[in-house]
Write a protein that holds these residues in place. Sequence first.
Motif, PDB file in Angstrom:
ATOM      1  N   SER A   1       0.805  -1.225   0.000  1.00  0.00           N
ATOM      2  CA  SER A   1       0.000   0.000   0.000  1.00  0.00           C
ATOM      3  C   SER A   1       0.835   1.270   0.000  1.00  0.00           C
ATOM      4  CB  SER A   1      -0.950   0.006   1.196  1.00  0.00           C
ATOM      5  OG  SER A   1      -0.220  -0.042   2.408  1.00  0.00           O
TER       6      SER A   1
ATOM      7  N   SER B   1      -6.899  -5.659  -2.276  1.00  0.00           N
ATOM      8  CA  SER B   1      -6.390  -5.032  -1.054  1.00  0.00           C
ATOM      9  C   SER B   1      -7.295  -5.341   0.130  1.00  0.00           C
ATOM     10  CB  SER B   1      -6.287  -3.514  -1.237  1.00  0.00           C
ATOM     11  OG  SER B   1      -5.311  -3.187  -2.194  1.00  0.00           O
TER      12      SER B   1
ATOM     13  N   LEU C   1      -3.995  -5.525   5.120  1.00  0.00           N
ATOM     14  CA  LEU C   1      -2.900  -4.640   4.756  1.00  0.00           C
ATOM     15  C   LEU C   1      -2.008  -4.290   5.931  1.00  0.00           C
ATOM     16  CD1 LEU C   1      -4.632  -2.226   2.234  1.00  0.00           C
ATOM     17  CD2 LEU C   1      -2.950  -3.973   1.755  1.00  0.00           C
TER      18      LEU C   1
END
Length: 396
Positions: free
Chosen positions: A21, A169, A174
């Motif tokens: 990310s 995602s 994450l």
Amino acid sequence: MQEAEQVSALVGHIYDAAVESARWSDTLRRVRDFVGGSAAALFSKDAARKTLDVYYDDGGIDPHYKQLYRDTYAKLDPSTSGHVFADIGQPVSTANLVPLEEFVETRFYKEWVRPQGLVDFVCAVLDKSATGAAMFGVFRHERNGVVDEETRRRMHLMVPHIRRAVLISRAIDLKTAEAAAFADVLDGLTAGLFLVNEGGRIIHANASGHAMLAERSVLRASGGRLLATDAYADAALSEIFAVARHGDAAVGTRGIAVPLGAPAGEPHVAHVLPLTSGSRRRAGATYAAVAAVFAHRATLEATSLPEAIARLYKLTPSELRVLLAIVQVGGVPETAEALGVAEATVKTHLHRLFGKTGAARQADLVKLVAGFANPLLAERRRLSAPHTPTGGRNAA
């Protein structure tokens, strides 16, 4: 660089950001420059609460104006209610959401948009919930001009890949992924995760994946190969695996969301991420895999309360905006102040609302919206709405 090569490189950056990310800010800058604009962001809006959550941005909007938007102008942004009309994945500009002659008269335009030299905004809904929508958007500055067909074409090239990256995602934790290598977090995912070679042979599966295979409801293993129980889904996955070794460009938009079937009324979907491009090659090389398959129960697209009202009575975004404001803040003067428009504009939309809903007073509009908040009253109202016209405009 030829456009095909440029798009291929951008797609690689997008999918790398799905698993790392920290790459999103730079990736959004690259996509912004390709589409044509001065700033870009991944964000979500709540049409009922008029709030904004920015997940990632490229730094193109001055922090002062970002804070002003959160504190004041999110509630005045006339485009927010219009997003309930937008189809997932379809680029829309300001003119699709609110008439431009009305937009330039709002406080939002005069106090937030114009001082920054902005002239337009193009965005696409990536996912919807009962309360709002997740979106990707690009701001257009005076030097870029308003959104044109070339802008829309370039957005069309980017949006499917950004949507896939966002969906993947979500499947990956994450916070965990940022603290460990991609390969080390696979077994902790709640989604079923399979690493496969170009023939579809399973090289690695996490605990959730093994549980799926044991159930044999949407996925199964035969001769070590990953197979879908649905024939259409199985053919789609086989085709994707075969081309995945050639990278992102070869896979294209296939595999963004492959329906796996709905056993016991629970629809499942698979997202396929190539592992032979960009920084993902390290993860693929670890297992000699060409693709990662994320399989999980699909979240059905929910209809929000504003969307339900707007679709039943065929309200335009401007009419919906006035209706919600009347309910939340009161009369015509208060609504005009809250929306940053002239009282005459509010009265015009209010007259149309009376005609479309059958209401005679503002109090009737408040009761109408309250009825939708009660599922039993809302269903009764839906079944007994013969006055609903058929010629209304459904924007975007």
